[in-house]
Design a protein around this motif. Structure first.
Motif, mmCIF file in Angstrom:
data_model
loop_
_atom_site.group_PDB
_atom_site.id
_atom_site.type_symbol
_atom_site.label_atom_id
_atom_site.label_comp_id
_atom_site.label_asym_id
_atom_site.label_seq_id
_atom_site.Cartn_x
_atom_site.Cartn_y
_atom_site.Cartn_z
ATOM 1 N N ASN A 88 0.850 -1.192 0.000
ATOM 2 C CA ASN A 88 0.000 0.000 0.000
ATOM 3 C C ASN A 88 0.883 1.238 0.000
ATOM 4 O OD1 ASN A 88 -1.690 2.228 1.035
ATOM 5 N ND2 ASN A 88 -3.224 0.614 1.312
ATOM 6 N N PHE A 89 0.522 2.234 -0.805
ATOM 7 C CA PHE A 89 1.349 3.433 -0.906
ATOM 8 C C PHE A 89 1.401 4.216 0.415
ATOM 9 C CE2 PHE A 89 0.287 2.936 -5.509
ATOM 10 C CZ PHE A 89 1.583 2.723 -5.947
ATOM 11 N N LYS A 90 0.409 4.022 1.284
ATOM 12 C CA LYS A 90 0.415 4.693 2.592
ATOM 13 C C LYS A 90 1.545 4.193 3.478
ATOM 14 C CE LYS A 90 -4.557 5.714 2.801
ATOM 15 N NZ LYS A 90 -5.820 5.468 3.530
ATOM 16 N N GLU A 91 2.033 2.985 3.202
ATOM 17 C CA GLU A 91 3.076 2.385 4.038
ATOM 18 C C GLU A 91 4.474 2.890 3.700
ATOM 19 O OE1 GLU A 91 2.864 -1.896 3.898
ATOM 20 O OE2 GLU A 91 0.700 -1.850 3.597
ATOM 21 N N VAL A 92 4.605 3.548 2.571
ATOM 22 C CA VAL A 92 5.941 3.942 2.103
ATOM 23 C C VAL A 92 6.485 5.099 2.936
ATOM 24 C CG1 VAL A 92 7.295 4.759 0.127
ATOM 25 C CG2 VAL A 92 5.390 3.178 -0.232
ATOM 26 N N LYS A 93 7.705 4.902 3.458
ATOM 27 C CA LYS A 93 8.386 5.926 4.241
ATOM 28 C C LYS A 93 9.607 6.437 3.478
ATOM 29 C CE LYS A 93 5.555 5.031 7.632
ATOM 30 N NZ LYS A 93 4.399 5.936 7.837
ATOM 31 N N ARG A 94 10.171 7.487 3.999
ATOM 32 C CA ARG A 94 11.349 8.095 3.381
ATOM 33 C C ARG A 94 12.492 7.085 3.239
ATOM 34 N NH1 ARG A 94 13.598 13.505 3.188
ATOM 35 N NH2 ARG A 94 15.867 13.430 3.264
ATOM 36 N N GLU A 95 12.667 6.226 4.302
ATOM 37 C CA GLU A 95 13.764 5.258 4.257
ATOM 38 C C GLU A 95 13.570 4.205 3.160
ATOM 39 O OE1 GLU A 95 11.280 4.274 8.047
ATOM 40 O OE2 GLU A 95 11.993 6.048 6.961
ATOM 41 N N HIS A 96 12.283 3.889 2.851
ATOM 42 C CA HIS A 96 12.021 2.950 1.761
ATOM 43 C C HIS A 96 12.450 3.566 0.428
ATOM 44 C CE1 HIS A 96 8.685 1.491 4.620
ATOM 45 N NE2 HIS A 96 9.716 0.670 4.715
ATOM 46 N N LEU A 97 12.151 4.842 0.271
ATOM 47 C CA LEU A 97 12.505 5.545 -0.959
ATOM 48 C C LEU A 97 14.022 5.673 -1.089
ATOM 49 C CD1 LEU A 97 11.640 6.959 -3.487
ATOM 50 C CD2 LEU A 97 11.114 9.001 -2.161
ATOM 51 N N ALA A 98 14.683 5.944 0.045
ATOM 52 C CA ALA A 98 16.148 6.018 0.038
ATOM 53 C C ALA A 98 16.749 4.674 -0.370
ATOM 54 C CB ALA A 98 16.661 6.436 1.413
ATOM 55 N N GLY A 99 16.128 3.589 0.110
ATOM 56 C CA GLY A 99 16.589 2.248 -0.248
ATOM 57 C C GLY A 99 16.401 1.968 -1.729
ATOM 58 N N TYR A 100 15.298 2.466 -2.269
ATOM 59 C CA TYR A 100 15.028 2.267 -3.700
ATOM 60 C C TYR A 100 16.068 2.999 -4.549
ATOM 61 C CZ TYR A 100 12.721 2.698 -8.238
ATOM 62 O OH TYR A 100 12.435 2.667 -9.580
ATOM 63 N N LEU A 101 16.377 4.249 -4.172
ATOM 64 C CA LEU A 101 17.367 5.023 -4.926
ATOM 65 C C LEU A 101 18.758 4.396 -4.813
ATOM 66 C CD1 LEU A 101 16.170 8.636 -4.019
ATOM 67 C CD2 LEU A 101 15.862 7.436 -6.189
ATOM 68 N N GLU A 102 19.067 3.851 -3.640
ATOM 69 C CA GLU A 102 20.349 3.153 -3.470
ATOM 70 C C GLU A 102 20.383 1.901 -4.350
ATOM 71 O OE1 GLU A 102 23.119 1.128 0.027
ATOM 72 O OE2 GLU A 102 21.239 2.123 0.554
ATOM 73 N N ASN A 103 19.232 1.216 -4.450
ATOM 74 C CA ASN A 103 19.122 0.033 -5.307
ATOM 75 C C ASN A 103 19.384 0.400 -6.769
ATOM 76 O OD1 ASN A 103 16.915 -1.698 -7.099
ATOM 77 N ND2 ASN A 103 17.964 -2.947 -5.586
ATOM 78 N N LEU A 104 18.834 1.535 -7.213
ATOM 79 C CA LEU A 104 19.079 2.002 -8.582
ATOM 80 C C LEU A 104 20.551 2.331 -8.796
ATOM 81 C CD1 LEU A 104 16.007 4.383 -9.167
ATOM 82 C CD2 LEU A 104 16.294 2.039 -9.998
ATOM 83 N N HIS A 105 21.164 2.939 -7.774
ATOM 84 C CA HIS A 105 22.592 3.275 -7.851
ATOM 85 C C HIS A 105 23.437 2.005 -7.988
ATOM 86 C CE1 HIS A 105 26.405 5.290 -7.089
ATOM 87 N NE2 HIS A 105 26.648 4.412 -6.126
ATOM 88 N N ASN A 106 23.089 0.987 -7.201
ATOM 89 C CA ASN A 106 23.827 -0.283 -7.237
ATOM 90 C C ASN A 106 23.676 -0.994 -8.586
ATOM 91 O OD1 ASN A 106 24.663 0.144 -4.620
ATOM 92 N ND2 ASN A 106 23.018 -1.080 -3.713
ATOM 93 N N LYS A 107 22.567 -0.711 -9.276
ATOM 94 C CA LYS A 107 22.346 -1.303 -10.602
ATOM 95 C C LYS A 107 23.109 -0.548 -11.698
ATOM 96 C CE LYS A 107 17.760 -3.348 -9.887
ATOM 97 N NZ LYS A 107 16.321 -3.272 -10.252
ATOM 98 N N GLY A 108 23.742 0.553 -11.308
ATOM 99 C CA GLY A 108 24.556 1.292 -12.263
ATOM 100 C C GLY A 108 23.852 2.441 -12.951
#
Length: 295
Positions: free
Chosen positions: A44-64
Motif C-alpha cells: 500500500n502506498f500509505k506504508e511507504v516511508k522516506r527510508e524505503h525511498l532512500a533504499g530504492y534510490l540506493e538500489n538504482l545506484h547499485n544497478k549502475g
C-alpha cells in the motif's frame, strides 16, 4: 497499487495532456518502483516511508543507473505522490523533502558551421529519398525542432508562403518558428517531386514519409542521420539533438537574443536555454586559442 498507477497515467495523459513519450517514461519508472516495494513486502502506498525511498534510490545506484536517471525516477515518484495526496490515496509524500543528486552539467556537443554545410550537402537530391532527406536535415537545422516534432509534423503545420512552421512541442504547446530560404527551397522540391513519388498516389497527412507511404520514425531518422554523418566524414558521434544544439548555439554566436532562442526551442524555463551561451563562449575561446598570435 498497479490500479492507482493506471489511474495516474490516465490523469497525466487526458487531464494534463503530457506527451506520449513522457507518459511512457513515467510508466517505466513507476512500475520499477512498485516492483521494488512489492519485493520488500509493501502493498500500500500509505506504508511507504522516506527510508524505503532512500533504499530504492540506493538500489538504482547499485544497478549502475546514472545520477540523471535516478533523479528522473525520484521526480516521477514525487509527481505520483502529489496525485495520490490529491486523491486522498496517500497521507504524505515521502519524496517531498528528498533532494535530487547534483549533476555535473556537460556542455552539449555542437557541429561547426563547416560540418553542418558538409552534412547538409550529402543527400542526392536527384532521387525522391534524397529530396526527402535534404528537406528533413535543412528543416531540423533551420528550426531546432526536436526529432519527435520533426517526424510527427503534418503538411498543415507548414506554411511556405509566409515561411514558418508550427511546431507541436511538449504538453501539446504550439510555437511558430521561421524557416530559412534554403529549407524552404528543399521543402518545395520535396513536396513537388519526392513526396509524390514516395506516396505513389496514397494519402498521408504526415510531411515526411518512407517508401511505404508511412511516416518516418525516430529510429528511421536516426539511421538516416548516421549514414550522412559518415558520408560527410564527421567522425564524432552525433544525434538528431546535435542539430538542435547547433541551431541554438549558432544563433547566439551570430547575435540572437536569448529570449528569442528560448521561444524557438520551446523551453519553458530560460535557464535551460542559457547553457548554449556557455557553448558559444567556449567556441569563441577555442577560435581565440587557435588564431591569436600570442595564444
Amino acid at each position: 497499487m498497479k490500479e492507482q498507477l493506471e489511474q495516474f497515467l490516465y490523469y497525466i495523459t487526458v487531464e494534463r495532456g503530457l506527451a506520449l513519450n513522457t507518459v511512457i517514461s513515467y510508466r517505466h519508472d513507476l512500475e520499477q518502483f512498485i516492483s521494488f516495494l512489492e519485493s520488500i513486502g509493501i502493498k500500500n502506498f500509505k506504508e511507504v516511508k522516506r527510508e524505503h525511498l532512500a533504499g530504492y534510490l540506493e538500489n538504482l545506484h547499485n544497478k549502475g543507473l546514472a545520477t540523471r536517471s535516478r533523479n528522473r525516477h525520484l521526480a516521477a515518484i514525487r509527481s505520483f505522490y502529489k496525485y495520490l495526496l490529491r486523491e486522498k490515496i496517500a497521507e504524505s509524500n515521502p519524496a517531498a523533502q528528498m533532494e535530487s543528486s547534483q549533476i555535473q552539467k556537460k556542455l552539449p556537443q555542437v557541429l561547426s558551421l563547416e560540418e553542418v554545410e558538409r552534412l547538409l550537402d550529402q543527400p542526392d537530391v536527384k532521387t525522391p529519398l534524397g529530396q526527402r532527406d535534404k528537406a528533413m536535415l535543412e528543416l531540423l537545422y533551420a528550426t531546432g525542432l526536436r526529432v519527435t516534432e520533426l517526424v510527427r509534423m503534418t503538411t498543415e503545420q507548414l506554411n511556405l508562403e509566409v515561411g514558418y512552421v508550427t511546431a507541436l512541442g511538449k504538453g501539446h504547446k504550439e510555437r511558430i518558428i521561421p524557416i530559412t530560404e534554403n529549407a524552404q527551397d528543399a521543402l518545395k522540391e520535396y513536396l513537388q517531386h519526392g513526396r509524390r513519388a514516395l506516396l505513389k498516389g496514397r494519402q498521408s497527412n504526415y510531411l515526411f514519409v518512407n517508401r511505404s507511404g508511412k511516416p518516418i520514425t525516430r529510429q528511421g531518422f536516426w539511421k538516416i542521420l548516421q549514414r550522412y554523418t559518415q558520408k560527410a566524414g564527421i567522425t564524432r558521434h552525433i544525434s538528431p539533438h546535435t542539430l538542435r544544439h547547433s541551431f541554438a548555439t549558432h544563433l547566439l554566436e551570430h547575435g540572437a537574443d536569448l529570449r528569442s532562442v528560448q521561444m524557438m526551442l520551446g523551453h519553458s524555463d530560460i535557464s535551460t536555454t542559457q547553457i548554449y551561451t556557455h557553448v558559444a563562449r567556449e567556441q569563441l575561446k577555442k577560435i581565440h586559442r587557435l588564431h591569436h598570435p600570442r595564444s
